[in-house]
Scaffold this motif. Sequence first.
Motif, PDB file in Angstrom:
ATOM      1  N   GLN A  62       0.825  -1.198   0.000  1.00  0.00           N
ATOM      2  CA  GLN A  62       0.000   0.000   0.000  1.00  0.00           C
ATOM      3  C   GLN A  62       0.867   1.258   0.000  1.00  0.00           C
ATOM      4  O   GLN A  62       0.547   2.246  -0.679  1.00  0.00           O
ATOM      5  N   SER A 103      -5.195  -0.960   5.199  1.00  0.00           N
ATOM      6  CA  SER A 103      -4.609  -2.117   4.521  1.00  0.00           C
ATOM      7  C   SER A 103      -4.120  -3.133   5.537  1.00  0.00           C
ATOM      8  O   SER A 103      -4.248  -4.350   5.334  1.00  0.00           O
ATOM      9  N   PRO A 155      -5.161   4.873   4.664  1.00  0.00           N
ATOM     10  CA  PRO A 155      -5.011   3.677   3.833  1.00  0.00           C
ATOM     11  C   PRO A 155      -3.968   2.689   4.326  1.00  0.00           C
ATOM     12  O   PRO A 155      -4.145   1.480   4.158  1.00  0.00           O
ATOM     13  N   ASN A 197     -11.686   5.130  -0.823  1.00  0.00           N
ATOM     14  CA  ASN A 197     -10.423   4.421  -1.026  1.00  0.00           C
ATOM     15  C   ASN A 197     -10.682   2.927  -0.885  1.00  0.00           C
ATOM     16  O   ASN A 197     -11.455   2.511  -0.011  1.00  0.00           O
ATOM     17  N   ARG A 235       1.909   2.218  -3.321  1.00  0.00           N
ATOM     18  CA  ARG A 235       0.827   2.592  -4.235  1.00  0.00           C
ATOM     19  C   ARG A 235       0.170   3.911  -3.859  1.00  0.00           C
ATOM     20  O   ARG A 235      -0.055   4.772  -4.705  1.00  0.00           O
ATOM     21  N   GLN A 280      -8.937   0.359   0.246  1.00  0.00           N
ATOM     22  CA  GLN A 280      -8.600  -0.298   1.513  1.00  0.00           C
ATOM     23  C   GLN A 280      -9.543   0.123   2.641  1.00  0.00           C
ATOM     24  O   GLN A 280      -9.938  -0.686   3.476  1.00  0.00           O
TER      25      GLN A 280
END
Length: 451
Positions: A79, A322, A318, A92, A82, A94
């Motif tokens: 993550q 994640s 995020p 989002n 990214r 995640q």
Amino acid sequence: MTTDALVTTDAARTYAMDRAHVFHSWVAQDLITPLVITAAQGSYVWDGDGRRLLDLSSQLVNTNIGHQHPKVVAAIQEQAGRLCTVAPQHANDQRSEAARLIAELAPDGMEKVFFTNGGAEAIENAVRMARLHTGRVKVLAQYRSYHGGTSTAINLTGDPRRWANDYGSAGVVHFFGPFLYRSAFHATTEQEECERALEHLEHLIRFEGPDTIAAIVLESIPGTAGIMVPPPGYLRGVREICDRYGIIYIADEVMAGFGRTGAWFAFEHFDVVPDLITFAKGVNSGYVPLGGVVISEEIAATFGTRAYPGGLTYSGHPLACSAAVATIGAMHDEGIVENAARLGETVLGPGLRALAEKHPSIGEVRGLGVFWALDLVSDRETKEPVAPYGGTSPVMRELVAACLAGGVLPFTNYHRLHVVPPCTATPEELAEGLAVLDAALDVVDAAVSAG
């Protein structure tokens, strides 16, 4: 993982810089000697001298899947490569998936999740939701409880950490919860304790004014305050009282949730459904800070066309989400919740009760799953604790030293030793830990006998 790889040559510098610049929580700054931790893996941590310690504290009872779980570490790394961060007003993948997975674990009719950065913020927002939904202000909480360090959360907290922060302005009223071993109700059985605790709570509500009370906040099983498993029927009785008076029932699952008790949520053991659920810690084992509130359909509807007046810059971060997605996936795939239940039934429960038969300093053993506490006393008849409420003692300091010398990182609070390993621990690791605790409790027994 080799010891050489874990010993850092700058451990002394780390310690010196900590003492020079880090302001620690809940302690007098000049009186502490923090342990330098350089690495961790599974159920173990390593200190600055390369010493391996079995982590029977799960840090702050949050590393439910152990340290450095490869699936979670990989998810965070992927993550980060990214998308490291995104503001909460955007969608989002995640965040959406983490919310879906958490809602899937919650009771039917609880489909919405508000994300925070930790447990205290979860409590703050759950209370805010309850007050806005009901139009009432007062909130009830137990004396033996801990709900967090922010303004509302610390006022809700019952233990002595509240005292210096309590300005009497948060609309909080405390009550006694059930705890047969140190009963406030002179009860002699679990049934008596349950009935009298519920009667006490309902009397309090009547005298405070039912129409003034927005919510009752309860740790499903109080954690830091002593891991007191409520007697059968108590939480159902609280649910009935809440329904009778239109009070919101907030289940604080920050410490007890996500496998800690051998269930996804601790309230599942008691056949109740709350209106709001607060969570943090075990949702992703604290790899990246995350907490939140699971919201009932009725309360969520209050804010359907009315703006909810709360938010955080990092809500649903995020990287944290994640980690939560990977954690929940690993817990499903590897049977981690079931492992916690099995360890409690076959290893920790029997092992700790065997220690109680041997050591007169153990007054009571309490717990479920990988969530246990030993109530340490100087006299079993009088139940005199080996340290005062809100403080410590030389005996407890000797206990901690003996645990560390034996290779165990313990969790102690006042007169209690909490045994709270990761949900991923093995029977062999726990047998190793119980042997160290056995020897350390010899030290307590000797100190108590010496007077």
